[in-house]
Scaffold this motif. Structure first.
Motif, PDB file in Angstrom:
ATOM      1  N   LEU A   1       4.585   4.212   3.042  1.00 58.61           N
ATOM      2  CA  LEU A   1       4.548   2.882   2.296  1.00 58.61           C
ATOM      3  C   LEU A   1       4.250   1.580   3.259  1.00 58.61           C
ATOM      4  O   LEU A   1       4.945   1.732   4.518  1.00 58.61           O
ATOM      5  N   LYS A   2       3.518   0.876   2.952  1.00 57.28           N
ATOM      6  CA  LYS A   2       3.137  -0.304   3.690  1.00 57.28           C
ATOM      7  C   LYS A   2       3.142  -1.697   2.884  1.00 57.28           C
ATOM      8  O   LYS A   2       2.954  -1.712   1.790  1.00 57.28           O
ATOM      9  N   VAL A   3       4.001  -2.614   3.648  1.00 57.52           N
ATOM     10  CA  VAL A   3       4.173  -4.020   3.232  1.00 57.52           C
ATOM     11  C   VAL A   3       3.806  -5.101   4.127  1.00 57.52           C
ATOM     12  O   VAL A   3       4.228  -4.819   5.286  1.00 57.52           O
ATOM     13  N   GLY A   4       2.859  -5.902   3.733  1.00 56.35           N
ATOM     14  CA  GLY A   4       2.316  -6.905   4.567  1.00 56.35           C
ATOM     15  C   GLY A   4       2.546  -8.316   4.134  1.00 56.35           C
ATOM     16  O   GLY A   4       2.310  -8.498   2.733  1.00 56.35           O
TER      17      GLY A   4
ATOM     18  N   MET B   1       0.220 -12.852  10.027  1.00 54.15           N
ATOM     19  CA  MET B   1       1.046 -11.657   8.880  1.00 54.15           C
ATOM     20  C   MET B   1       1.774 -10.738   9.600  1.00 54.15           C
ATOM     21  O   MET B   1       1.361 -10.409  10.970  1.00 54.15           O
ATOM     22  N   ASN B   2       2.861 -10.320   9.196  1.00 57.63           N
ATOM     23  CA  ASN B   2       3.574  -9.085   9.725  1.00 57.63           C
ATOM     24  C   ASN B   2       3.406  -7.873   8.625  1.00 57.63           C
ATOM     25  O   ASN B   2       3.284  -8.037   7.547  1.00 57.63           O
ATOM     26  N   ILE B   3       3.390  -6.565   9.095  1.00 54.04           N
ATOM     27  CA  ILE B   3       3.068  -5.377   8.569  1.00 54.04           C
ATOM     28  C   ILE B   3       4.078  -4.382   8.974  1.00 54.04           C
ATOM     29  O   ILE B   3       4.077  -4.265  10.159  1.00 54.04           O
ATOM     30  N   ILE B   4       4.808  -3.864   7.809  1.00 56.91           N
ATOM     31  CA  ILE B   4       5.945  -2.586   8.094  1.00 56.91           C
ATOM     32  C   ILE B   4       5.194  -1.652   7.378  1.00 56.91           C
ATOM     33  O   ILE B   4       5.020  -1.669   6.299  1.00 56.91           O
ATOM     34  N   GLU B   5       5.234  -0.216   8.106  1.00 55.97           N
ATOM     35  CA  GLU B   5       5.170   0.974   7.569  1.00 55.97           C
ATOM     36  C   GLU B   5       6.138   1.761   7.662  1.00 55.97           C
ATOM     37  O   GLU B   5       6.815   1.856   8.751  1.00 55.97           O
ATOM     38  N   VAL B   6       6.384   2.367   6.584  1.00 58.79           N
ATOM     39  CA  VAL B   6       7.536   3.568   6.666  1.00 58.79           C
ATOM     40  C   VAL B   6       6.684   4.889   6.363  1.00 58.79           C
ATOM     41  O   VAL B   6       6.098   4.982   5.317  1.00 58.79           O
ATOM     42  N   LYS B   7       6.833   5.993   7.164  1.00 59.00           N
ATOM     43  CA  LYS B   7       5.668   6.963   7.139  1.00 59.00           C
ATOM     44  C   LYS B   7       6.474   8.214   6.976  1.00 59.00           C
ATOM     45  O   LYS B   7       7.689   8.626   7.464  1.00 59.00           O
TER      46      LYS B   7
ATOM     47  N   SER C   1      12.877  13.329   4.712  1.00 59.41           N
ATOM     48  CA  SER C   1      13.134  12.222   5.608  1.00 59.41           C
ATOM     49  C   SER C   1      12.065  11.440   5.975  1.00 59.41           C
ATOM     50  O   SER C   1      11.004  12.121   6.308  1.00 59.41           O
ATOM     51  N   VAL C   2      12.409  10.061   6.381  1.00 54.73           N
ATOM     52  CA  VAL C   2      11.544   9.412   7.090  1.00 54.73           C
ATOM     53  C   VAL C   2      10.881  10.018   8.492  1.00 54.73           C
ATOM     54  O   VAL C   2      11.808  10.135   9.343  1.00 54.73           O
ATOM     55  N   ASP C   3       9.808  10.113   8.828  1.00 50.64           N
ATOM     56  CA  ASP C   3       9.249  10.752  10.101  1.00 50.64           C
ATOM     57  C   ASP C   3       9.130   9.450  11.176  1.00 50.64           C
ATOM     58  O   ASP C   3       9.445   9.616  12.239  1.00 50.64           O
ATOM     59  N   SER C   4       8.347   8.426  10.776  1.00 40.69           N
ATOM     60  CA  SER C   4       8.175   7.311  11.931  1.00 40.69           C
ATOM     61  C   SER C   4       8.307   6.100  10.969  1.00 40.69           C
ATOM     62  O   SER C   4       8.016   5.937   9.873  1.00 40.69           O
ATOM     63  N   LEU C   5       8.409   5.025  11.987  1.00 41.54           N
ATOM     64  CA  LEU C   5       8.022   3.541  11.344  1.00 41.54           C
ATOM     65  C   LEU C   5       7.202   2.981  12.272  1.00 41.54           C
ATOM     66  O   LEU C   5       6.840   3.200  13.504  1.00 41.54           O
ATOM     67  N   ARG C   6       6.599   1.952  11.664  1.00 43.13           N
ATOM     68  CA  ARG C   6       5.443   1.115  12.435  1.00 43.13           C
ATOM     69  C   ARG C   6       5.541  -0.561  12.083  1.00 43.13           C
ATOM     70  O   ARG C   6       5.752  -0.783  10.819  1.00 43.13           O
ATOM     71  N   PHE C   7       5.543  -1.230  13.113  1.00 44.93           N
ATOM     72  CA  PHE C   7       5.579  -2.647  12.690  1.00 44.93           C
ATOM     73  C   PHE C   7       4.360  -3.316  13.523  1.00 44.93           C
ATOM     74  O   PHE C   7       4.011  -2.990  14.698  1.00 44.93           O
TER      75      PHE C   7
ATOM     76  N   GLY D   1       0.717  -1.139   0.068  1.00 45.91           N
ATOM     77  CA  GLY D   1       0.089  -0.026   0.072  1.00 45.91           C
ATOM     78  C   GLY D   1       0.934   1.189  -0.024  1.00 45.91           C
ATOM     79  O   GLY D   1       2.116   1.174   0.492  1.00 45.91           O
ATOM     80  N   ILE D   2       0.463   2.296  -0.528  1.00 42.06           N
ATOM     81  CA  ILE D   2       1.154   3.575  -0.555  1.00 42.06           C
ATOM     82  C   ILE D   2      -0.152   4.455  -0.229  1.00 42.06           C
ATOM     83  O   ILE D   2      -1.307   4.495  -0.722  1.00 42.06           O
TER      84      ILE D   2
END
Length: 251
Positions: free
Chosen positions: A47-50, A63-69, A85-91, A37-38
């Protein structure tokens, strides 16, 4: 925004060639599937990848989901003071029992600028559908962490855990048609333990906070949708909260 719309059109084109078997219901908060997802937000692109994985049991899925925000914020975002630059990360890690409709979620968020974040573990239960409405109550526990510094800003001893918190809420879904649905996801957070300053002021300057999320979604194909999200809290007006447009594709 034009970058996101272009990518959304590309995903729509790709989805036309995808096979339709074994497609999961993307409107279900407990659905488990491999995805990309974007999204465009006021802070930049997300950006999201699961990725699903085997649990060893036929009655569970995971499932695992990683997001770059927040990257490319200066070029794409509409909030003052953005950079690229990247602000935050989510797992997130999800486990779902396909028989009972009960799920678990590990959710880790990290803000790069402040070197702080939180980690929580929650239980989610799907309740029987009531007409077009389905609710998924949630209860969880978590802890906040930060790279501690003294009054001069010097990092002295690495990451610390200033306190713990609890969260109670629900994911709610209203099916408006076969392709259109509305989500409302209120979550109430309260501090439990930790330093005096954290217990009294650790959640948006208070000991507790009610956060809101609304999402309006449209399913273009069984594998592709577009979603508009709004996030705000009791301390923040709707218009001042976070807003994003997101495109998701099920692989």
């Amino acid at each position: 925004m034009k970058y996101v719309v272009y990518l959304g059109v590309c995903l729509t084109s790709v989805s036309a060639f995808a096979q339709e078997e074994a497609v999961q219901d993307m409107s279900d908060p407990l659905a488990v599937y491999t995805q990309v997802g974007i999204g465009a937000t006021d802070k930049g692109l997300n950006l999201k990848v699961g990725q699903t994985y085997e649990t060893g049991r036929d009655d569970t899925a995971a499932m695992n989901i990683i997001e770059v925000k927040g990257f490319l914020g200066e070029k794409v975002g509409w909030q003052d003071g953005n950079d690229d630059s990247v602000d935050s990360l989510r797992f997130r890690n999800f486990h779902v029992n396909l028989t009972s409709g009960r799920g678990t979620q590990l959710d880790v968020n990290y803000d790069i600028a402040s070197e702080s974040g939180s980690a929580s573990y929650s239980l989610i239960q799907a309740l029987p559908q009531m007409g077009p409405v389905t609710v998924y109550p949630l209860v969880g526990l978590g802890a906040s962490f930060i790279n501690a510094a003294n009054s001069e800003g010097e990092k002295l001893f690495g990451y610390a855990l200033p306190g713990t918190f609890a969260v109670v809420g629900t994911y709610g879904k209203v099916a408006m048609s076969d392709k259109l649905w509305l989500n409302y996801n209120p979550m109430w957070f309260t501090t439990l333990s930790g330093s005096d300053s954290y217990v009294d002021f650790g959640l948006e300057g208070d000991s507790n906070v009610l956060k809101h999320e609304v999402a309006l979604s449209y399913q273009f194909t069984p594998r592709f949708n577009a979603r508009y999200f709004a996030n705000w809290s009791q301390n923040e007006d709707f218009k001042d909260g976070g807003h994003r447009l997101e495109f998701n594709y099920q692989l």
